[in-house]
Structure formats: C-alpha cells, structure tokens
Scaffold this active site. Structure first.
Site, PDB file in Angstrom:
ATOM      1  N   CYS A 106       0.914  -1.377  -0.102  1.00 28.16           N
ATOM      2  CA  CYS A 106      -0.039   0.066   0.245  1.00 28.16           C
ATOM      3  C   CYS A 106       0.725   1.420  -0.103  1.00 28.16           C
ATOM      4  O   CYS A 106       0.269   2.233  -0.518  1.00 28.16           O
ATOM      5  CB  CYS A 106      -1.151  -0.137   1.397  1.00 28.16           C
ATOM      6  SG  CYS A 106      -1.942  -1.256   1.392  1.00 28.16           S
ATOM      7  N   HIS A 157      -3.610   7.154   1.408  1.00 31.10           N
ATOM      8  CA  HIS A 157      -3.921   5.751   0.770  1.00 31.10           C
ATOM      9  C   HIS A 157      -5.487   5.429   0.936  1.00 31.10           C
ATOM     10  O   HIS A 157      -5.862   5.420   2.399  1.00 31.10           O
ATOM     11  CB  HIS A 157      -3.025   4.797   1.184  1.00 31.10           C
ATOM     12  CG  HIS A 157      -3.342   3.313   0.931  1.00 31.10           C
ATOM     13  ND1 HIS A 157      -3.755   2.971  -0.180  1.00 31.10           N
ATOM     14  CD2 HIS A 157      -3.767   2.293   1.856  1.00 31.10           C
ATOM     15  CE1 HIS A 157      -4.107   1.804  -0.053  1.00 31.10           C
ATOM     16  NE2 HIS A 157      -3.743   1.359   1.163  1.00 31.10           N
ATOM     17  N   ASN A 187     -10.010  -0.523  -2.593  1.00 27.26           N
ATOM     18  CA  ASN A 187      -8.542  -0.219  -2.159  1.00 27.26           C
ATOM     19  C   ASN A 187      -7.727  -0.776  -3.350  1.00 27.26           C
ATOM     20  O   ASN A 187      -7.533  -1.757  -3.360  1.00 27.26           O
ATOM     21  CB  ASN A 187      -8.158  -0.994  -0.820  1.00 27.26           C
ATOM     22  CG  ASN A 187      -6.778  -0.864  -0.329  1.00 27.26           C
ATOM     23  OD1 ASN A 187      -5.751  -0.525  -1.136  1.00 27.26           O
ATOM     24  ND2 ASN A 187      -6.574  -1.213   1.064  1.00 27.26           N
TER      25      ASN A 187
HETATM   26  O1  UT7 Z   1      -4.642  -1.039   2.763  1.00 30.57           O
HETATM   27  C1  UT7 Z   1      -3.681  -1.697   3.710  1.00 30.57           C
HETATM   28  C2  UT7 Z   1      -4.262  -1.728   4.968  1.00 30.57           C
HETATM   29  N1  UT7 Z   1      -5.422  -2.344   5.390  1.00 30.57           N
HETATM   30  C3  UT7 Z   1      -6.224  -1.724   6.037  1.00 30.57           C
HETATM   31  O2  UT7 Z   1      -5.866  -0.646   6.831  1.00 30.57           O
HETATM   32  C4  UT7 Z   1      -7.464  -2.500   6.385  1.00 30.57           C
HETATM   33  C5  UT7 Z   1      -7.700  -2.296   7.833  1.00 30.57           C
HETATM   34  N2  UT7 Z   1      -8.885  -3.163   8.117  1.00 30.57           N
HETATM   35  C6  UT7 Z   1     -10.197  -2.811   8.113  1.00 30.57           C
HETATM   36  O3  UT7 Z   1     -10.493  -2.145   7.117  1.00 30.57           O
HETATM   37  C7  UT7 Z   1     -11.251  -3.586   8.756  1.00 30.57           C
HETATM   38  O4  UT7 Z   1     -10.884  -4.273   9.792  1.00 30.57           O
HETATM   39  C8  UT7 Z   1     -11.992  -4.568   7.587  1.00 30.57           C
HETATM   40  C9  UT7 Z   1     -13.003  -3.669   6.588  1.00 30.57           C
HETATM   41  C10 UT7 Z   1     -11.134  -5.529   7.004  1.00 30.57           C
HETATM   42  C11 UT7 Z   1     -13.092  -5.398   8.457  1.00 30.57           C
HETATM   43  O5  UT7 Z   1     -13.915  -4.440   9.221  1.00 30.57           O
HETATM   44  P1  UT7 Z   1     -14.168  -4.856  10.623  1.00 30.57           P
HETATM   45  O6  UT7 Z   1     -15.116  -3.881  11.007  1.00 30.57           O
HETATM   46  O7  UT7 Z   1     -12.803  -4.672  11.612  1.00 30.57           O
HETATM   47  O8  UT7 Z   1     -14.710  -6.309  10.829  1.00 30.57           O
HETATM   48  P2  UT7 Z   1     -14.301  -7.430  11.495  1.00 30.57           P
HETATM   49  O9  UT7 Z   1     -13.086  -8.028  10.623  1.00 30.57           O
HETATM   50  O10 UT7 Z   1     -13.924  -7.293  13.080  1.00 30.57           O
HETATM   51  O11 UT7 Z   1     -15.698  -8.551  11.356  1.00 30.57           O
HETATM   52  C12 UT7 Z   1     -16.767  -8.248  12.220  1.00 30.57           C
HETATM   53  C13 UT7 Z   1     -17.759  -9.205  11.420  1.00 30.57           C
HETATM   54  C14 UT7 Z   1     -17.202 -10.929  11.757  1.00 30.57           C
HETATM   55  O12 UT7 Z   1     -18.170 -11.538  12.011  1.00 30.57           O
HETATM   56  P3  UT7 Z   1     -18.488 -12.138  13.541  1.00 30.57           P
HETATM   57  O13 UT7 Z   1     -17.507 -12.920  14.029  1.00 30.57           O
HETATM   58  O14 UT7 Z   1     -18.702 -10.659  14.332  1.00 30.57           O
HETATM   59  O15 UT7 Z   1     -19.807 -12.838  13.675  1.00 30.57           O
HETATM   60  C15 UT7 Z   1     -16.682 -11.249  10.379  1.00 30.57           C
HETATM   61  O16 UT7 Z   1     -16.863 -12.551   9.968  1.00 30.57           O
HETATM   62  O17 UT7 Z   1     -18.033  -9.286  10.068  1.00 30.57           O
HETATM   63  C16 UT7 Z   1     -17.764 -10.339   9.512  1.00 30.57           C
HETATM   64  N3  UT7 Z   1     -17.528  -9.952   7.876  1.00 30.57           N
HETATM   65  C17 UT7 Z   1     -18.336  -9.934   7.398  1.00 30.57           C
HETATM   66  N4  UT7 Z   1     -19.502  -9.789   7.098  1.00 30.57           N
HETATM   67  C18 UT7 Z   1     -20.086  -9.597   5.951  1.00 30.57           C
HETATM   68  C19 UT7 Z   1     -16.020  -9.777   7.745  1.00 30.57           C
HETATM   69  N5  UT7 Z   1     -16.005  -9.552   6.462  1.00 30.57           N
HETATM   70  C20 UT7 Z   1     -17.395  -9.481   5.920  1.00 30.57           C
HETATM   71  C21 UT7 Z   1     -18.031  -9.140   4.934  1.00 30.57           C
HETATM   72  N6  UT7 Z   1     -19.277  -9.287   4.774  1.00 30.57           N
HETATM   73  N7  UT7 Z   1     -17.563  -9.006   3.773  1.00 30.57           N
END
Ligand code: UT7
Length: 351
Positions: free
Chosen positions: A114, A278, A308
């Site tokens: 990134c 970014h 992204n």
């Molecule tokens: O570019 C390089 C650097 N990258 C970043 O900076 C990314 C940083 N991280 C993020 O942007 C976020 O952590 C994400 C967008 C990847 C994920 O969002 P989050 O709010 O942190 O969600 P999470 O990973 O904590 O997941 C919450 C819930 C989980 O379900 P349970 O365990 O609560 O039942 C996941 O399984 O959301 C679920 N989940 C989804 N649900 C629907 C994860 N991905 C999805 C999805 N659709 N696509």
C-alpha cells in the site's frame, strides 16, 4: 536547490464496475456491511485476459507522459510499485519499458504494497535531486481481482480490493518555481509482517503455520515446494489479513507520518490544501481527518468507487483531484500511506 515536481499525471481504471450487490452472488456479504465498514460502493475489475497490471500501468503512463509534454523515449528511468505483478519475476518495470517502446533505461520494481507508490516517489525524487535523471516515470498498478478468495471464507479481504493504475512523471524544478516535493518520510516495522500478507508462493517453508514465528514451527509441517497442490486445496494462496489489528495500527501511523512531513517543513495541518491518504478504508480516512482537525475539503477520498487499489490508490486519487480542478499550482499537498509490512510513508509537496 533542485526539487522534483510532478510534470504529468495519469490514471487508468478498467471499464468493468463491480457493485457490492454483485459480490453477494459469490459470498455471504451485503451492500450494507461493506458500505458501513469500509465506505466502498463499487470497485473495478480488470478484463480477465486482456488487462494485466502492466497493460493498465501503460495506459496510465501514456497519459502522464503526454501531460508532461513528452514521448515515451524521453523517459530516463522507471520505478514501478505493485504487489500483483504479471509474473513472479521479472518485475513489471521491464514489461512497461517494452510495452511503451522506451529506450533501454533502468527499471526498478518496488514491493511495498500500500505504501509502494510513496516509496517509489521517494526513490525517484532522489534521482532527480542528484541530477542523475531528468524524466522519471513512477507507477503504481494492481490487478487484485485475479488473486482474491471470492468464497465467504475470504470475504473480509476480497470485498475491499479493486484494480487500477496511476502514474506520474517527475522532473527537476528550481526552488524558486515554488513547486515540487519538499520531503519524503519512509518507515517500516516487520514485527507483525504476517498479519497482512500473502504467504504463497514463497520460500518460507510454512513457518507461519505455528504461531507465525520461526521458533515454533514443527519440522513435519515444513512445506517442500514453493507452491503445492496442498496450498491450493487449503486455499493458502490468497492474501491474509487480521483486519481489526491492521486497522488499529493504521489509525496510529497515518497521523504520525503526516504530522512528521508537515512539521519537518514548518507546517501545521491547517496549512494543507489537500491530504491524499492511501484509500484503505473510508473509516480510517475519517479517523485521520478528525485526529488532525481537517475539514472535509482538505481530505480527498474516492475509495467509494474504486475500493482499495493498494499501490495505485494514491496516484489514482491524486489524478482525480487534479482532473476535478481541486488542485492549483503550488498548493500544499500531503500524500500518505500505510500497509502490509508494515510500511508507512508520506510525501509533502507543492503541486
Ligand atoms: O490497505 C492496507 C491496510 N489495510 C487496512 O488498513 C485494512 C484495515 N482493516 C479494515 O479495514 C477492517 O478491519 C475490515 C474492513 C477489513 C473489516 O472490518 P471490521 O469492522 O474490522 O470487521 P471484523 O473483521 O471485526 O469482522 C466483524 C464481523 C465478523 O463476524 P462475527 O465474527 O462478528 O460474526 C466477520 O466475520 O463481520 C464479518 N465479516 C463480514 N460480514 C459480511 C467480515 N467480512 C465480512 C463481509 N461481509 N465482507
């Protein structure tokens, strides 16, 4: 004193628009979840066979070169940032040299994910400032859509990424012109390298399987091949990300590296015309904006439409800001990125 200025900029995104709704056909996700957590409404996917990371880079580069008033044979050096190269090797730099029919100039590939474009820009800046080159092409391009897990298992990663390319031509400028890069700031910390990574194909011998440390691996689990059927069967050939952990570090490093660039040049956030972060997640950009006390018009975001695009996201955003007429000559602009490695970086410039 010689500075490097952006003399031309271009971008290319594939025609194919993929909405959040479209992704629900392949995995258990929803438009609501994706928009709420990331801000993304849609992204672009490259044509499966006709578009590669290099072909997209070539399209963006042609525009940048033309806007700089040059032709490809005027370019002295290429710096190409990508994490999704056409081949494992050789890198995309030489493929771009060939595609544009450039002279047998040097071509350097940057593997900084990134923050790849900001790192690449920093490298090019040094060549210009030392007088070694006069026209350096700096490119960020990605074809993510070819290496994502589109099943529910991979949804936390696959809904985020999109394809595209951005390019700039750097040229020398006299300090009196009031244009150009003031400084660049590069950082890395490999402590948590495995929490945002694509492990295979690689030469790591599966040491990440156990607690992700070399000390804890079990001899019996050592992989023997660079790539194996087992890796494919176990879906170990896709990017891995511990999203919440990455988020936490991103919101700390972004403001830090932006302030570092501003303070190094005697500026405060209020002096910024535009911050181009970014495009990792709209929530990260909003957090950074709030932390730095910036107005909406001081931060450029377009993740809603492209997702992204990793190394391409900063030059695509900068190009759109330019094309929308937001940037005027000599405006103070900060580019900032954070990503896998971790690596993070910023560049402060007068447009
Ligand atoms: O570019 C390089 C650097 N990258 C970043 O900076 C990314 C940083 N991280 C993020 O942007 C976020 O952590 C994400 C967008 C990847 C994920 O969002 P989050 O709010 O942190 O969600 P999470 O990973 O904590 O997941 C919450 C819930 C989980 O379900 P349970 O365990 O609560 O039942 C996941 O399984 O959301 C679920 N989940 C989804 N649900 C629907 C994860 N991905 C999805 C999805 N659709 N696509």
């Amino acid at each position: 004193m010689i500075r490097s200025k952006i003399a031309g900029i271009g971008m290319y995104v594939p025609e194919k628009v993929v909405s959040n709704h479209e992704l629900t056909k392949y995995m258990d996700t929803s438009d609501e979840w994706i928009q709420e957590r990331t801000g993304i409404k849609e992204r672009r996917y490259a044509h499966r066979t006709k578009e590669t990371t290099t072909t997209m880079a070539a399209e963006a580069s042609k525009i940048a070169i033309e806007r700089a008033g040059l032709i490809p044979s005027d370019i002295d050096f290429i710096v190409f940032a990508t994490l999704s190269p056409d081949y494992y090797f050789p890198g995309c730099g030489v493929l771009l040299q060939r595609a544009l029919g450039m002279k047998t100039i040097g071509a350097l590939d940057v593997r900084n994910q990134c923050s790849g474009f900001v790192y690449a820009l920093s490298v090019a800046d040094q060549y210009i400032k030392t007088g070694m080159y006069k026209n350096v092409l700096v490119v960020g391009s990605e074809k993510h859509s070819f290496a994502l897990d589109f099943s529910t298992r991979g949804r936390n990663v696959s809904v985020i990424f999109g394809d595209g390319a951005g390019a700039v031509v750097l040229q020398p400028a006299e300090e009196e012109e009031g244009r150009g890069i003031l400084s660049t700031h590069l950082h890395s910390d490999g402590t948590e390298a495995e929490i945002l990574a694509m492990y295979n194909p690689g030469t790591h011998a599966n040491y990440w399987v156990k607690d992700r440390t070399l000390a804890n691996f079990n001899e019996a689990e050592i992989g023997e091949m660079f790539i194996s059927h087992e890796m494919i069967d176990k879906a170990q050939i896709f990017p891995y990300m511990d999203g919440p952990a990455v988020f936490k570090i991103a919101v700390e490093k972004f403001p830090e590296v932006i302030l570092e660039a501003l303070h190094a040049n005697g500026y405060q956030p209020a002096d910024l015309k535009l911050l181009i972060p970014h495009q990792a997640n709209l929530r990260i950009s909003q957090f950074v904006q709030k932390k730095l006390g910036l107005r909406d018009d001081q931060v450029f975001n377009n993740i809603q439409y492209y997702g992204n695009t990793t190394a391409a996201s900063v030059p695509i955003a900068l190009c759109e800001a330019y094309e929308k007429g937001i940037l005027k000559e000599k405006d103070l602009v900060c580019l900032a990125a954070f990503g896998s490695g971790f690596t993070w970086a910023s560049a402060l410039l007068h447009w």
